[in-house]
Design a protein around this motif. Structure first.
Motif, short mmCIF file in Angstrom:
data_model
loop_
_atom_site.label_atom_id
_atom_site.label_comp_id
_atom_site.label_asym_id
_atom_site.label_seq_id
_atom_site.Cartn_x
_atom_site.Cartn_y
_atom_site.Cartn_z
N GLY A 132 0.86 -1.18 0.00
CA GLY A 132 0.00 0.00 0.00
C GLY A 132 0.89 1.23 0.00
O GLY A 132 2.13 1.11 -0.08
N TYR A 133 0.28 2.40 0.09
CA TYR A 133 1.08 3.62 0.09
C TYR A 133 0.30 4.75 0.74
O TYR A 133 -0.87 4.96 0.43
CB TYR A 133 1.46 4.02 -1.34
N ILE A 134 0.96 5.50 1.64
CA ILE A 134 0.42 6.74 2.17
C ILE A 134 1.58 7.55 2.73
O ILE A 134 2.27 7.12 3.65
CB ILE A 134 -0.68 6.50 3.23
N ASP A 135 1.81 8.73 2.16
CA ASP A 135 2.94 9.56 2.61
C ASP A 135 2.48 10.95 3.04
O ASP A 135 3.29 11.87 3.12
CB ASP A 135 4.01 9.65 1.54
N THR A 136 1.19 11.12 3.31
CA THR A 136 0.68 12.45 3.62
C THR A 136 1.20 13.00 4.95
O THR A 136 1.09 14.20 5.21
CB THR A 136 -0.85 12.45 3.62
N GLY A 137 1.77 12.13 5.79
CA GLY A 137 2.38 12.60 7.02
C GLY A 137 3.61 13.46 6.77
O GLY A 137 3.92 14.36 7.55
N VAL A 138 4.29 13.20 5.65
CA VAL A 138 5.48 13.98 5.30
C VAL A 138 5.26 14.81 4.05
O VAL A 138 6.00 15.76 3.79
CB VAL A 138 6.72 13.06 5.11
N ARG A 139 4.25 14.46 3.24
CA ARG A 139 3.91 15.21 2.02
C ARG A 139 2.39 15.42 2.00
O ARG A 139 1.67 14.69 1.31
CB ARG A 139 4.36 14.43 0.78
N PRO A 140 1.90 16.41 2.77
CA PRO A 140 0.46 16.59 2.91
C PRO A 140 -0.29 16.81 1.60
O PRO A 140 -1.49 16.56 1.52
CB PRO A 140 0.35 17.83 3.81
N TRP A 141 0.40 17.28 0.58
CA TRP A 141 -0.22 17.57 -0.72
C TRP A 141 -0.37 16.34 -1.60
O TRP A 141 -0.97 16.41 -2.68
CB TRP A 141 0.65 18.59 -1.47
N ASN A 142 0.13 15.18 -1.17
CA ASN A 142 0.30 14.04 -2.05
C ASN A 142 -0.76 12.95 -1.86
O ASN A 142 -0.51 11.78 -2.14
CB ASN A 142 1.71 13.44 -1.85
N GLY A 143 -1.93 13.32 -1.40
CA GLY A 143 -2.96 12.32 -1.13
C GLY A 143 -3.39 11.52 -2.34
O GLY A 143 -3.89 10.40 -2.19
N GLY A 144 -3.18 12.05 -3.54
CA GLY A 144 -3.58 11.33 -4.74
C GLY A 144 -2.82 10.05 -4.98
O GLY A 144 -3.26 9.20 -5.77
N THR A 145 -1.68 9.88 -4.32
CA THR A 145 -0.88 8.65 -4.50
C THR A 145 -1.21 7.59 -3.45
O THR A 145 -0.65 6.50 -3.51
CB THR A 145 0.62 8.96 -4.43
N THR A 146 -2.09 7.90 -2.50
CA THR A 146 -2.43 6.93 -1.45
C THR A 146 -3.09 5.70 -2.07
O THR A 146 -3.96 5.80 -2.93
CB THR A 146 -3.39 7.55 -0.42
N ARG A 147 -2.63 4.53 -1.65
CA ARG A 147 -3.20 3.25 -2.09
C ARG A 147 -3.52 2.43 -0.84
O ARG A 147 -2.62 2.04 -0.09
CB ARG A 147 -2.23 2.49 -3.00
N ASP A 148 -4.79 2.19 -0.61
CA ASP A 148 -5.21 1.45 0.58
C ASP A 148 -4.76 0.00 0.52
O ASP A 148 -4.75 -0.61 -0.56
CB ASP A 148 -6.74 1.52 0.71
N ARG A 149 -4.42 -0.56 1.65
CA ARG A 149 -3.93 -1.94 1.70
C ARG A 149 -5.03 -2.97 1.41
O ARG A 149 -4.72 -4.07 0.95
CB ARG A 149 -3.32 -2.22 3.08
N ARG A 150 -6.25 -2.65 1.72
CA ARG A 150 -7.39 -3.54 1.48
C ARG A 150 -7.14 -4.94 2.04
O ARG A 150 -7.37 -5.96 1.39
CB ARG A 150 -7.73 -3.61 -0.01
N ASP A 151 -6.65 -4.96 3.27
CA ASP A 151 -6.40 -6.24 3.97
C ASP A 151 -5.53 -7.19 3.16
O ASP A 151 -5.71 -8.40 3.18
CB ASP A 151 -7.71 -6.93 4.32
N GLY A 152 -4.56 -6.64 2.42
CA GLY A 152 -3.61 -7.46 1.68
C GLY A 152 -3.95 -7.65 0.22
O GLY A 152 -3.12 -8.16 -0.55
N GLU A 153 -5.16 -7.24 -0.20
CA GLU A 153 -5.54 -7.45 -1.60
C GLU A 153 -4.67 -6.63 -2.55
O GLU A 153 -4.31 -7.10 -3.65
CB GLU A 153 -7.01 -7.06 -1.80
N TYR A 154 -4.34 -5.41 -2.15
CA TYR A 154 -3.49 -4.56 -3.01
C TYR A 154 -2.12 -5.21 -3.21
O TYR A 154 -1.60 -5.28 -4.33
CB TYR A 154 -3.33 -3.18 -2.36
#
Length: 233
Positions: A132-154
């Motif tokens: 998965g991916y989420i970096d908004t803690g260090v790049r608040p503007w980058n929410g468009g790249t977030t990819r939910d883990r979906r319990d391992g499906e991703y």
């Protein structure tokens, strides 16, 4: 400032200091029979393909090929124009980023094309997969790249895309890069308390869900077991 010339010095040091260790990862170049220490070159595109050729091609002005500092060199392919490095003397390339669609290299629908690029140039394609991916803690503007883990499906979908390319290596992004939310290491839930309420400012991480603390280590073992190439290495 890194250059191909400075990398020559880096290789000399690293090989002398570490490459004799039995745990050091080695691979054999196509058409050769001697395993070489492996180096992944991040941001390799900041140096021109022509300059890399002086280091990595036989007959280059300061080539390491065939000498004591020869190595299995892997470049980073992020954008489509980085395909030019496939002819620069490298032995393979990886994609690194765990956000499918974030870059050309990390977009799984292009991986078949990238595998073919590698075959045409007698090098290897190392797709990079992540949970998965989420970096908004260090790049608040980058929410468009977030990819939910979906319990391992991703993670499973990225593995399936990688396996379809029949790779020699699959790289994992990552074991513990928490700031980009790609960590696979064991972890337990933790709350920062009521004083932290805004997701981006608090650096919230995607939950491991029902899988529990060891869930992504166990899932990695399961997915590797479905990869025929893992049993051929």
């Amino acid at each position: 400032n890194r250059s191909a010339r400075s990398v020559a010095s880096n290789l000399e040091y690293a090989i002398a200091a570490y490459a004799s260790h039995p745990a050091y990862h080695r691979m054999t170049r196509a058409g050769a029979n001697k395993p070489l220490p492996v180096f992944y070159v991040y941001d390799s595109y900041h140096t021109s393909a022509a300059e890399w050729g002086h280091l990595l091609k036989e007959g280059g002005s300061f080539s390491v090929r065939g000498g004591p500092n020869d190595a299995y060199m892997v470049f980073l392919l992020v954008e489509k124009q980085h395909q030019q490095y496939a002819t620069a003397g490298f032995d393979g390339f990886y994609t690194y980023f765990a956000s499918d669609g974030f870059s050309y290299g990390s977009t799984t629908r292009y991986w078949g094309q990238l595998a073919e690029l590698a075959r045409r140039n007698s090098i290897r394609f190392f797709p990079s997969v992540g949970p998965g991916y989420i970096d908004t803690g260090v790049r608040p503007w980058n929410g468009g790249t977030t990819r939910d883990r979906r319990d391992g499906e991703y993670y499973g979908a990225m593995w399936q895309a990688a396996i379809r390319t029949n790779p020699a290596v699959v790289t994992l992004t990552s074991f513990n890069e928490w700031h980009e939310g790609t960590q696979l290491e064991p972890a337990v839930p933790h709350s920062r308390g009521s004083s932290c309420t805004v997701r981006e400012a608090c650096g919230e991480y995607l939950d491991y869900g029902r899988r529990g603390p060891e869930g992504y280590i166990e899932l990695t073992r399961e997915l590797v077991g479905k990869w025929p190439g893992a049993h051929a290495q």
